[in-house]
Structure formats: C-alpha cells, structure tokens
Design a protein around this motif. Sequence first.
Motif, PDB file in Angstrom:
ATOM      1  N   TRP A 111     -96.653  14.347  95.850  1.00 17.18           N
ATOM      2  CA  TRP A 111     -96.247  14.433  94.456  1.00 17.18           C
ATOM      3  C   TRP A 111     -96.279  15.863  93.937  1.00 17.18           C
ATOM      4  N   CYS A 112     -97.075  16.721  94.564  1.00 18.22           N
ATOM      5  CA  CYS A 112     -97.144  18.105  94.079  1.00 18.22           C
ATOM      6  C   CYS A 112     -95.804  18.806  94.283  1.00 18.22           C
ATOM      7  N   THR A 113     -95.166  18.581  95.431  1.00 19.75           N
ATOM      8  CA  THR A 113     -93.856  19.188  95.688  1.00 19.75           C
ATOM      9  C   THR A 113     -92.833  18.647  94.695  1.00 19.75           C
ATOM     10  N   ARG A 114     -92.845  17.340  94.495  1.00 20.18           N
ATOM     11  CA  ARG A 114     -91.888  16.717  93.572  1.00 20.18           C
ATOM     12  C   ARG A 114     -92.080  17.220  92.144  1.00 20.18           C
ATOM     13  N   ASP A 115     -93.330  17.197  91.672  1.00 22.91           N
ATOM     14  CA  ASP A 115     -93.594  17.514  90.266  1.00 22.91           C
ATOM     15  C   ASP A 115     -93.642  19.010  89.969  1.00 22.91           C
ATOM     16  N   LEU A 116     -94.077  19.807  90.943  1.00 17.88           N
ATOM     17  CA  LEU A 116     -94.245  21.238  90.688  1.00 17.88           C
ATOM     18  C   LEU A 116     -93.108  22.100  91.218  1.00 17.88           C
ATOM     19  N   LYS A 117     -92.329  21.578  92.137  1.00 15.48           N
ATOM     20  CA  LYS A 117     -91.250  22.370  92.729  1.00 15.48           C
ATOM     21  C   LYS A 117     -89.865  21.776  92.405  1.00 15.48           C
ATOM     22  N   ALA A 135     -84.412  20.968  86.742  1.00 26.36           N
ATOM     23  CA  ALA A 135     -84.307  21.156  85.286  1.00 26.36           C
ATOM     24  C   ALA A 135     -83.734  22.540  84.974  1.00 26.36           C
ATOM     25  N   TYR A 136     -84.150  23.542  85.741  1.00 28.59           N
ATOM     26  CA  TYR A 136     -83.629  24.909  85.561  1.00 28.59           C
ATOM     27  C   TYR A 136     -82.130  24.938  85.842  1.00 28.59           C
ATOM     28  N   ILE A 137     -81.713  24.287  86.923  1.00 30.06           N
ATOM     29  CA  ILE A 137     -80.295  24.259  87.276  1.00 30.06           C
ATOM     30  C   ILE A 137     -79.486  23.572  86.181  1.00 30.06           C
ATOM     31  N   GLU A 138     -80.005  22.455  85.667  1.00 34.78           N
ATOM     32  CA  GLU A 138     -79.315  21.754  84.573  1.00 34.78           C
ATOM     33  C   GLU A 138     -79.157  22.660  83.349  1.00 34.78           C
ATOM     34  N   GLN A 139     -80.161  23.469  83.097  1.00 30.61           N
ATOM     35  CA  GLN A 139     -80.164  24.346  81.921  1.00 30.61           C
ATOM     36  C   GLN A 139     -79.138  25.476  82.048  1.00 30.61           C
ATOM     37  N   ILE A 140     -78.986  26.058  83.239  1.00 24.95           N
ATOM     38  CA  ILE A 140     -78.111  27.230  83.384  1.00 24.95           C
ATOM     39  C   ILE A 140     -76.694  26.881  83.817  1.00 24.95           C
ATOM     40  N   ARG A 155     -89.027  33.295  87.366  1.00 22.08           N
ATOM     41  CA  ARG A 155     -90.240  32.517  87.617  1.00 22.08           C
ATOM     42  C   ARG A 155     -90.266  31.314  86.683  1.00 22.08           C
ATOM     43  N   LEU A 156     -90.363  30.136  87.280  1.00 27.03           N
ATOM     44  CA  LEU A 156     -90.464  28.909  86.498  1.00 27.03           C
ATOM     45  C   LEU A 156     -91.944  28.542  86.412  1.00 27.03           C
ATOM     46  N   ILE A 157     -92.480  28.582  85.204  1.00 20.49           N
ATOM     47  CA  ILE A 157     -93.909  28.341  84.978  1.00 20.49           C
ATOM     48  C   ILE A 157     -94.101  26.915  84.469  1.00 20.49           C
ATOM     49  N   PRO A 158     -94.930  26.114  85.153  1.00 26.14           N
ATOM     50  CA  PRO A 158     -95.129  24.726  84.710  1.00 26.14           C
ATOM     51  C   PRO A 158     -95.897  24.652  83.401  1.00 26.14           C
ATOM     52  N   GLU A 159     -95.548  23.664  82.609  1.00 25.58           N
ATOM     53  CA  GLU A 159     -96.210  23.475  81.313  1.00 25.58           C
ATOM     54  C   GLU A 159     -97.416  22.556  81.415  1.00 25.58           C
ATOM     55  N   ASN A 160     -97.571  21.897  82.555  1.00 26.13           N
ATOM     56  CA  ASN A 160     -98.628  20.890  82.698  1.00 26.13           C
ATOM     57  C   ASN A 160     -99.916  21.450  83.300  1.00 26.13           C
ATOM     58  N   GLY A 161    -100.067  22.780  83.305  1.00 21.89           N
ATOM     59  CA  GLY A 161    -101.282  23.356  83.866  1.00 21.89           C
ATOM     60  C   GLY A 161    -101.191  23.613  85.353  1.00 21.89           C
TER      61      GLY A 161
END
Length: 196
Positions: free
Chosen positions: A147-153, A159-164, A121-127
């Motif tokens: 923008w909700c799809t872009r920013d929240l999904k 970013a998750y893919i880049e991290q792993i 589960r990827l939890i957003p930090e922006n509320g």
Amino acid sequence: SMSYPANSENPFLGHLLWVMGANVSPVEIESSQTFAVIGRKQALISPFLKGEFELPGNPKNDLYIVPVSGGADSSALAITMSVLYPHIPFRFVFTDTLAETRDLYENMVAIEKFLGIEITRLIPENGGLYGLIESYGGFLPSMRARWCTRDLKLKPYEAYIEQIREEGRVVHSFVGIRADEPKREGLVSKYPFIKT
C-alpha cells in the motif's frame, strides 16, 4: 582500466562519475568546472545509444514524463533520455515519501545539477510514510501489502499528471527497470492516456 571510487561518502555520485569517465571525486563535484567537464563527457554516451531507441508518440503534442526516485535505475534513465533527446521538454518528477535517506535527497540535487534540469517534487499531505503507517494502525507495508507504493507513489503521480495534462494529450511515462527484472512493468495506470 578506471578505478571505482569505493570510499566515497556518496556511492551514487562516485559511481556516476566513474561511469561517465570523470577522474574526479564526489567532493569535487560541487565545482562548476567539474560540471562543465562532466557535461562534455555526456557526449560519450551518445554514440552508444543513437539509433538504438525510438521515442514513442508525437513529440509536438504529447507530454513526456520521467519519474525519478533518486536510485540508480531511474537516474540512469533520466541521464539516458536527456542525452538521447535533448530537444524534448521532459518533466522529471519525484514522489517523496518523507522517509528517504539523506543520500537520496543529495542524489536528486546531483542529478539536477548534472543534467541542468529541475525535478518536480510531489510532497504528500498525509505525513508521508510514517503518517500512513499510523493511519493503517501501525500495519507495516510488505511485498504482499504494498500500500505504501500505491498511496505514496502511484496515486500522487497520477494526480499530478491529471493536474498538468491538457485534454487530448497522451502522456508517456518512462520507467527505469534493470535487465534482471524482466517481469516488472512499472506504472500500470487506470487512465488510458498514460502510456508506460
């Protein structure tokens, strides 16, 4: 010949059980015996799917990710991929908006139990959605301003893919799209190593 359990409190679970041919109610799904029955019934799907699909890429080196939203399309995809390729260590990922319905969160747990998997589960930090609406001055997302799809999904997922991801690995991201949505593409990433 099966009757659909239309009166269930959780329509997704009722439909899932109906599709799998399990004559149990969503209330009974909590029983481990029920899950054993459903697990055996997964094999019913295989004869209809084997030979119809080919996994892209190189399973020995590539990374395979299945985003799961909790809805019917992505749930069906997660079930299908798990049945078709039980030997592939798929990563199942859910990008949370913190504004989902209770049923959706229950569906995520049901999918985990049903497939014996863990969904990251990827939890957003922006509320989440409400925090984002506030940061946009109360401006609501729409079909024209998604923008909700872009920013929240999309952004948290990339970013998750880049991290792993390890350098040089190709990432295959699978998307559940209904047959009546032929123009929908799923994730179109700026990263060339992400194949949708």
